[in-house]
Design a protein around this motif. Sequence first.
Motif, short mmCIF file in Angstrom:
data_model
loop_
_atom_site.label_atom_id
_atom_site.label_comp_id
_atom_site.label_asym_id
_atom_site.label_seq_id
_atom_site.Cartn_x
_atom_site.Cartn_y
_atom_site.Cartn_z
N GLY A 30 -10.85 19.43 -22.12
CA GLY A 30 -10.95 17.98 -22.01
C GLY A 30 -10.39 17.45 -20.70
N SER A 31 -9.24 17.96 -20.28
CA SER A 31 -8.65 17.48 -19.03
C SER A 31 -9.47 17.93 -17.82
CB SER A 31 -7.19 17.93 -18.90
OG SER A 31 -7.08 19.32 -18.82
N CYS A 32 -10.06 19.10 -17.90
CA CYS A 32 -10.93 19.57 -16.81
C CYS A 32 -12.16 18.67 -16.69
CB CYS A 32 -11.33 21.02 -17.06
SG CYS A 32 -12.28 21.78 -15.72
N MET A 33 -12.75 18.32 -17.83
CA MET A 33 -13.92 17.44 -17.82
C MET A 33 -13.56 16.10 -17.17
SD MET A 33 -15.45 18.28 -21.60
CE MET A 33 -16.69 16.99 -21.55
N LEU A 34 -12.42 15.53 -17.56
CA LEU A 34 -12.00 14.25 -16.98
C LEU A 34 -11.72 14.37 -15.48
CD1 LEU A 34 -9.60 12.66 -19.62
CD2 LEU A 34 -11.81 11.80 -18.87
N THR A 35 -11.10 15.47 -15.09
CA THR A 35 -10.78 15.67 -13.68
C THR A 35 -12.04 15.76 -12.83
OG1 THR A 35 -8.72 16.79 -14.24
CG2 THR A 35 -9.61 17.21 -12.04
N ILE A 36 -13.00 16.56 -13.27
CA ILE A 36 -14.24 16.73 -12.49
C ILE A 36 -15.06 15.44 -12.50
CG2 ILE A 36 -16.37 18.07 -12.29
CD1 ILE A 36 -13.77 19.55 -11.46
N MET A 37 -15.07 14.72 -13.63
CA MET A 37 -15.74 13.42 -13.65
C MET A 37 -15.05 12.46 -12.69
SD MET A 37 -17.03 12.53 -17.51
CE MET A 37 -15.38 12.27 -18.10
N GLY A 38 -13.72 12.51 -12.62
CA GLY A 38 -12.98 11.66 -11.70
C GLY A 38 -13.33 11.94 -10.25
#
Length: 113
Positions: A30-38
């Motif tokens: 989940g945090s990786c998804m948010l980071t890459i989306m960011g």
Amino acid sequence: GSVILTDAPVDNKGKGEKFSPTDLVASALGSCMLTIMGIAANVQNIDISNTKVKIEKIMGKDPRKISQINIEVYFDNVISDKHKIILERAARYCPVGKTLRGNIEENIKFIYP
């Protein structure tokens, strides 16, 4: 210098008082998804402030391993159709997701206002 305390779940001889290592795997996705989306949002000038991820980890029994991770990404801001494609593609191809792909069933939902 950070410390992360872990514990096995009660059903696996632990006290269940801390995050389990498998909880950390699901959280990493989940945090990786948010980071890459960011990163994508920054490049494309898309406002994804207040975006949140809800994660549900499902454990298999034989063998005992993560069998499924359900992820819901909640956006607080209106996103154009073009930008939805960019953000969803970024989320689906984050490094942790690529690592897990083929080993764990991932169900991802993107929820827009």
